[in-house]
Write an enzyme that holds these catalytic residues in place. Sequence first.
Site, PDB file in Angstrom:
ATOM      1  N   CYS A 113       0.839  -1.196   0.000  1.00 51.01           N
ATOM      2  CA  CYS A 113       0.000   0.000   0.000  1.00 51.01           C
ATOM      3  C   CYS A 113       0.879   1.254   0.000  1.00 51.01           C
ATOM      4  O   CYS A 113       1.770   1.364  -0.824  1.00 51.01           O
ATOM      5  CB  CYS A 113      -0.992  -0.059   1.161  1.00 51.01           C
ATOM      6  SG  CYS A 113      -2.119  -1.474   1.053  1.00 51.01           S
ATOM      7  N   SER A 114       0.675   2.186   0.916  1.00 53.12           N
ATOM      8  CA  SER A 114       1.349   3.483   0.823  1.00 53.12           C
ATOM      9  C   SER A 114       2.804   3.483   1.250  1.00 53.12           C
ATOM     10  O   SER A 114       3.467   4.528   1.173  1.00 53.12           O
ATOM     11  CB  SER A 114       0.577   4.529   1.607  1.00 53.12           C
ATOM     12  OG  SER A 114      -0.629   4.842   0.939  1.00 53.12           O
ATOM     13  N   VAL A 115       3.351   2.360   1.674  1.00 50.67           N
ATOM     14  CA  VAL A 115       4.811   2.251   1.734  1.00 50.67           C
ATOM     15  C   VAL A 115       5.384   2.548   0.346  1.00 50.67           C
ATOM     16  O   VAL A 115       6.501   3.052   0.209  1.00 50.67           O
ATOM     17  CB  VAL A 115       5.230   0.861   2.241  1.00 50.67           C
ATOM     18  CG1 VAL A 115       6.723   0.631   2.074  1.00 50.67           C
ATOM     19  CG2 VAL A 115       4.832   0.686   3.709  1.00 50.67           C
TER      20      VAL A 115
END
Length: 399
Positions: A113-115
């Site tokens: 995801c937003s990693v």
Amino acid sequence: MKPSDVMKGAPPLTEALVTRFNWRKYPYSQWSFRNTRQVLPTADIRRSSTPSALTSSVRDLTTVAFVADGKQTTVAETLAQTYADGLLVMQHGKIVSEWYGEGMTPHTPHLVCSVSKSICGTLGGVLVERGLLDPDKPITHYIPEVAESVYGSCTVRNLLDMTVAIKFDEDYDDPEGDVVKYRLCNGWDVLPNGTAQGDQRSFLATLRPNGGPHGKVFHYVSTNTDVLGWVYEKACGKPYAQILSEYIWAPMGAEDDAYITLDTHGASRSAGGICATLRDLARFGEMIRNRGLANGMQVVPGGWIDDIHLNGDTQAFANGDLAFVFPSGRYRACWYTIDPARLDLAAVGIHGQWIYIDPTTDTVIVKVAAQPKPMDIAIDHRWLAAFRAIGETLSKSPF
């Protein structure tokens, strides 16, 4: 249904089948987050032909105790109670603990995801060093197609630091909100007939300002990082996955291919679509800890890493919508500094994805999960306490 029942059998029972309609919902997500390319179209992020060696000196860290939300707990209990899929702890560049849940192995890519945003922000430093990107340039210098949108009046730096004054509410739970429209255009959600609605780049060019000035308020909006990936493509004349492989993934010595989700027009979801193994995510985090050094070479400019540590705008973050999560925090080039006093960095993704880097204890910790709620601040704070307790334990009894 239990996660272990999902996608069992050939073919699976209807109620056990992962589809484009349920893949992000628990318990289906526990399977799909480690098999994302069986659900969505993807592009490979190629590994290195000379992977960097990883050494291990494994110890049991599951007994590490700490306090979260006023209660005593342990790493073992936290793994069991927070839908964790994997945990890897590295100190001084050496793996000291590695744990994998059902279906996970050291070579299983997991959706982060937003990693993905922090990986994208790091890539920017390489492009700047090579003269391909100027963070102070207006976005329209690279993408004239967005001139009539909110992005027509801001800079690449505003994208990197999430200070675009955009009218967009990143509410993952609103069934009719901006995020629903966004996910329909990039193919993460589909219409009742099973198709996407439009494409990502066309959608990005429709987004509008909120009336405020750019650069003053941290406003977390994923579309900003998708525009950033689009800027990179325009600057380099190559697809995002190829740029990331050429400048980060292969040079840092990645052992396995990663991959990234695509929309119907082949646009990469640079904001949240990367899937990678824990060991390669740890290699990436260790590179950040070492000021961009990896696999015997300077992959990312050390000055870019220093800038991330030191130059996030604390006031802009305090004015923003995630100050309640990290009250002393700041944000720079898609990385969170959680505590400026200890300069600990974090890449954080919904549903429980983390890379945590603590210079004070020389630790890098990667954790992936399939938490049912996109944002669960209590779990995030519990894991942050766990990361710090692990670091303190290792610093008191290093190998």
